[in-house]
Design a protein around this motif. Structure first.
Motif, PDB file in Angstrom:
ATOM      1  N   THR A  94       0.700  -1.196  -0.084  1.00  0.00           N
ATOM      2  CA  THR A  94       0.060   0.015   0.116  1.00  0.00           C
ATOM      3  C   THR A  94       0.904   1.324   0.183  1.00  0.00           C
ATOM      4  OG1 THR A  94      -0.244   0.186   2.366  1.00  0.00           O
ATOM      5  CG2 THR A  94      -1.740  -1.130   1.336  1.00  0.00           C
TER       6      THR A  94
ATOM      7  N   TYR B 255      -9.180  -0.085   1.894  1.00  0.00           N
ATOM      8  CA  TYR B 255      -7.852  -0.651   2.218  1.00  0.00           C
ATOM      9  C   TYR B 255      -7.985  -1.886   1.665  1.00  0.00           C
ATOM     10  CZ  TYR B 255      -3.852  -2.093   4.657  1.00  0.00           C
ATOM     11  OH  TYR B 255      -2.584  -2.247   5.012  1.00  0.00           O
TER      12      TYR B 255
ATOM     13  N   GLU C 138      -6.958  -1.465  -1.843  1.00  0.00           N
ATOM     14  CA  GLU C 138      -5.577  -1.003  -1.953  1.00  0.00           C
ATOM     15  C   GLU C 138      -4.534  -2.120  -1.921  1.00  0.00           C
ATOM     16  OE1 GLU C 138      -3.942   1.907  -2.524  1.00  0.00           O
ATOM     17  OE2 GLU C 138      -5.684   3.026  -2.655  1.00  0.00           O
TER      18      GLU C 138
END
Length: 276
Positions: free
Chosen positions: A56, A100, A103
């Motif tokens: 990430t 997330y 990601e």
């Protein structure tokens, strides 16, 4: 012959660790990547080079690829294995958590593809292996965001395969079924926290029980079957576009192809133990 180089993300355990060891056994110079480098130390006994990398974080990925190229002068295999399963009802999961998961499972893999492709194109060779899941073709209740990431990676892989083929670069998708790793228990715990006390609690209990059950764990295939499939793909002159391996993958994917949606819905309800 120049020794070929491979990068395996999510190499600290499970499929990633088994794959890194398998490729090292085949003679590749292997970099095993994970966020916590201390969890990679066990790989050094097999000659695998530990690499701290957060998928990430763009700088982390860029530095990692630059190190590999600087030390070996090439990169021949990228195995995008880093990922996780965050389960919960679509209504319950905060969008920050959903983003997330994308990601990690999608954009991290895509960014690494962008970083390695210039080198593979220059070499006129290379193989990109994206680990999706049978969950990239089928679905389960309370897994919407996870399945969304895997469906997305499937689509990106298909497009990428056509784009990269003229440059001698292969793109392969691995669609694991049930694999005996810590993944199921972690996903079950998170599911209980997110949806265990909401209107979806009954479904959450059923799906969490399936994910974490000992009976299910005993049926699951060892990570080595995925490592063996990856090894077959990267050593083949003309690899398959997809490898479906592990417990349940072939029959469930066949059922999804064969049956109308409502009939397949009924199978998934039965498998997950959900009762209307």
């Amino acid at each position: 012959m120049t020794t070929k180089t491979a990068l395996v993300t999510g190499a600290s355990s499970g499929i990633g660790e088994a794959t890194a060891r398998k490729l090292a056994d085949l003679g590749y110079t292997v970099y095993g990547a994970a966020r916590r480098i201390d969890r990679l130390e066990k790989l050094t006994d097999g000659g695998i080079r530990p690499l701290a990398m957060d998928v990430t974080d763009d700088a982390s990925m860029s530095v990692g690829i630059a190190r590999i190229i600087g030390e070996t002068g090439r990169i021949d295999v990228l195995v995008n294995n880093a990922g996780y399963g965050s389960f919960g009802a679509i209504e319950d999961v905060p969008l920050d958590e959903a983003r997330y998961q994308f990601e990690v499972n999608v954009f991290g893999a895509a960014r690494l593809v962008q970083l390695v492709l210039p080198h593979m194109r220059e070499q006129r060779s290379g193989t990109i292996v994206n680990i999706t899941s049978m969950g990239g073709k089928i679905y389960t209740p309370l897994g919407g965001w996870y399945h969304g990431t895997k469906f997305a990676l499937e689509a990106l892989s298909d497009c990428l395969r056509l784009e990269a083929q003229p440059f001698g670069v292969n793109v392969v998708v691995i669609e694991p079924g049930g694999i005996a790793t810590e993944w199921g228990g972690i996903a079950a715990d998170h599911l209980r926290k997110v949806s265990g006390d909401t209107p979806y609690a009954t479904q959450a209990r059923a799906v969490a029980t399936l994910l974490s059950s000992e009976a299910n764990a005993r049926r699951n295939s060892p990570p080595q079957v995925i490592a063996d499939a990856i090894a077959k793909a990267v050593t083949s002159r003309r690899p398959k576009t997809r490898y479906r391996v592990g417990f349940g993958a072939r029959p469930l994917l066949f059922a999804k192809w064969l049956l109308p949606d409502r009939a397949f819905d009924a199978i998934i309800k039965r498998v997950t133990g959900i009762r209307n």
